[in-house]
Design a protein around this motif. Structure first.
Motif, PDB file in Angstrom:
ATOM      1  N   ARG A 212       0.840  -1.205   0.000  1.00 53.00           N
ATOM      2  CA  ARG A 212       0.000   0.000   0.000  1.00 53.00           C
ATOM      3  C   ARG A 212       0.873   1.253   0.000  1.00 53.00           C
ATOM      4  O   ARG A 212       0.528   2.259  -0.641  1.00 53.00           O
ATOM      5  N   GLN A 215       1.868   1.919  -3.473  1.00 51.28           N
ATOM      6  CA  GLN A 215       0.783   2.551  -4.235  1.00 51.28           C
ATOM      7  C   GLN A 215       0.725   4.057  -3.976  1.00 51.28           C
ATOM      8  O   GLN A 215       0.475   4.846  -4.887  1.00 51.28           O
ATOM      9  N   LYS A 216       0.978   4.460  -2.768  1.00 54.41           N
ATOM     10  CA  LYS A 216       0.846   5.871  -2.393  1.00 54.41           C
ATOM     11  C   LYS A 216       2.044   6.707  -2.813  1.00 54.41           C
ATOM     12  O   LYS A 216       1.896   7.865  -3.202  1.00 54.41           O
ATOM     13  N   PRO A 225       2.420   2.939 -10.165  1.00 53.74           N
ATOM     14  CA  PRO A 225       1.763   2.043  -9.199  1.00 53.74           C
ATOM     15  C   PRO A 225       0.825   1.029  -9.837  1.00 53.74           C
ATOM     16  O   PRO A 225       0.415   0.084  -9.167  1.00 53.74           O
ATOM     17  N   THR A 226       0.508   1.190 -11.121  1.00 55.62           N
ATOM     18  CA  THR A 226      -0.343   0.203 -11.792  1.00 55.62           C
ATOM     19  C   THR A 226       0.468  -0.916 -12.441  1.00 55.62           C
ATOM     20  O   THR A 226      -0.111  -1.831 -13.033  1.00 55.62           O
ATOM     21  N   LEU A 254      -2.870  -3.789  -6.032  1.00 51.61           N
ATOM     22  CA  LEU A 254      -1.540  -3.681  -5.428  1.00 51.61           C
ATOM     23  C   LEU A 254      -0.454  -4.283  -6.308  1.00 51.61           C
ATOM     24  O   LEU A 254       0.720  -3.924  -6.176  1.00 51.61           O
TER      25      LEU A 254
END
Length: 548
Positions: A212, A215-216, A225-226, A254
């Protein structure tokens, strides 16, 4: 000096050189996270940010709690050194008399390479990016999860610069992330008390929290992040497999791909199966008389808890790969035995790679040399590996894995390497039960449903006693060799193939292709995943029915 250690030392020396050489020196890189400026290390063609906290310290009342994310970064700091590893459980290595010096070197390096300075405040990530990456680069990302049997390990043992330099050299630039996660009792405490509190599998939850964080924040380093691939070895690969099957198979955005070395979703029992270890820790720490033993464990001094943990079985105790501290079915992260979840279709619909070393079990079979008869082996398997299995099931396993050394592991070595009457047989059983059978089962269940590739490493086959032992493939990838090429291409293209390497066909039930890594003049060939067909098929069935 050991070949593995020598090569890794040379690689480290090279990267140390390019870090200090005027030809390679450039300004210390910075990145903005929230309102903080984070300063990293310039290292040749890559930049590194090391030891960034991704969760609040799991200390005090946050011990044995789910990881709590950092609210925000509002104070600038340097990220120029790895953070400490999470608390470790030092293994006790049984070295049989007469073991060749080369083998002893490999045994100790494979184990002690993972033992690093540790602290309870350990939840940090590291990021390695091409030096020219910017927040708009949108590069694919690979997240590394180290192994160590959920007992040892840390990110500082693995040089991510090697991976990113390989990616740059192949014109598939990427970003590397690694994270620490809680180990031993700190990360995998298991009991009815833990289940009722909803705080099981904390080490897995740490890994998820680090994802996570990626991702941020990864876009600030130039990552997309993809386009995240999760990658691990041994317990790290088991972890990758478990992330694929948790949450109903929904990866929550994720990650989009997975790469597993020596590990797939493994058979795991209920979290209450760890009650005996929990009760031992409670007793050893003086918490037995408490009305809330879990809260008491949060409050005991760190050294007291650590000493109690050290007295529980480790990877090289008699029970070996039937390990004490591991993920278990807790009703939250894992709602059922992982292999049952696979049967239910609770699997992330993503491309994946999974493979093993040829002789996975040899490294873990020194502690059982006192087993010399069929009756002793049957009792061992029924006690530690397949509790509840009827005698007929165990006897069938003994028929499928006969005592003759020519059929045991290390495979294809004839009568050589037989340390005891049952050594090669036990090595074969352990390697198949923990690694080969779960991998083949996973591939069989997902064939035709998603793109899958599989490999087998037969390198270092001539190492006495060990053969192509567990962890031997790490040199291939962290040494920057051909497996690293397949890895970084997979991270970028979702396909491991590319010019300059042998074409790697997908694995399907009709064509179970294995990219096989070999010693000698022919470094790879395509073989078929059909070895020990009947034995592994029966082992798959036993794994499905009897969990530890």
């Amino acid at each position: 000096m050991l070949i593995l250690q020598s090569l890794l030392a040379l690689l480290r020396a090279y990267y140390d050189f390019v870090d200090i050489s005027p030809l390679y020196r450039h300004a210390a890189p910075t990145v903005t996270l929230d309102t903080a400026t984070v300063t990293g290390v310039a290292s040749g063609s890559v930049n590194e940010w090391l030891g960034i906290p991704f969760a609040l310290p799991p200390t005090g009342n946050l011990r044995f709690q789910l990881p709590q994310p950092i609210p925000s970064y509002n104070t600038s700091f340097s990220a120029t050194a790895y953070g400490p590893a999470c608390p470790q459980q030092p293994p006790t290595i049984p070295i049989p008399p007469g073991l060749p010096a080369e083998t002893i070197d490999y045994v100790t390096s494979a184990i002690y390479n993972t033992l690093v300075p540790s602290s309870e405040d350990c939840l940090t990530v590291n990021v390695v990016a091409p030096a020219n990456a910017t927040p708009g680069s949108n590069l694919p990302v690979v997240i590394w999860i180290y192994g160590g049997g959920y007992e040892t390990g840390g990110t500082s043992s693995y040089n991510g610069s090697v991976i990113i330099n390989k990616a740059i050299g192949l014109n598939v630039p990427a970003i590397y992330v690694s994270m620490n996660y809680r180990l031993t009792a700190f990360g995998f405490l298991a009991s009815k008390e833990v289940k009722e509190a909803g705080v099981g599998n904390l080490g897995m939850q740490d890994q998820r929290q680090a994802m996570r964080w990626v991702q941020k924040y990864i876009s600030a380093f130039g990552g997309d992040p993809t386009k995240v691939t999760i990658w691990g070895e041994s317990a790290g690969a088991w972890s990758v497999g478990l992330h694929m099957i948790t949450n109903g198979g929904n990866p929550e955005g994720l990650f989009r791909a997975a790469f597993m070395e020596s590990g797939s979703p493994i058979p795991i029992g209920d979290i209450t199966h760890g009650q005996g270890y929990y009760d031992f820790i409670v007793d050893q720490t003086g918490c037995a008389g408490s009305s809330d033993t879990l809260q008491c464990l949060r409050e005991v001094p760190y050294d007291t808890l650590m000493n109690a943990t050290k007295n529980t079985p480790n990877l090289f105790s008699y029970q070996s790969l039937a390990i004490a501290w591991l993920p278990r079915v807790d009703g939250v992260f894992l709602t059922a035995d992982p292999q049952q979840l696979v049967l239910q279709g609770s699997v992330a619909d993503i491309p994946f790679v999974t493979g093993d070393c040829d002789d996975e079990g040899t490294l873990f079979s020194f502690s059982t040399l006192n087993i010399t008869t069929d009756a002793q082996l049957a009792e061992y398997l029924q006690t530690y590996w397949f509790p509840g299995a009827p005698a007929a099931t165990i006897q069938q396993l003994l028929l499928d894995y006969p005592q003759g050394p020519t059929q045991g592991s290390p495979y294809d070595t004839g009568d050589l390497n037989e340390l005891s009457a049952q050594f090669k047989r036990i090595a074969s059983i352990q390697g198949d039960a923990a690694f080969q059978a779960p991998r083949r089962f996973f591939l069989q269940q997902r064939s035709g449903l998603q793109n899958t590739w599989a490999f087998l490493s037969k390198r270092l086959k001539l190492v006495p006693i060990l053969g192509s032992f567990h962890t031997s493939d790490l040199l291939n990838v962290y040494g920057g060799h051909d497996m690293a090429s397949y890895l970084v291409r997979f991270v970028t293209n979702l396909d491991p193939n590319g010019s300059g390497t042998l074409a790697w066909p997908k694995w399907t039930t009709s064509a179970p292709n294995l990219l096989t890594f070999l010693d000698g003049l022919i470094p790879q060939e395509i073989t078929q995943d059909t070895y020990r067909a009947d034995a592994i098929a029966y082992m798959i069935n036993v794994n499905l029915n009897y969990t530890r």
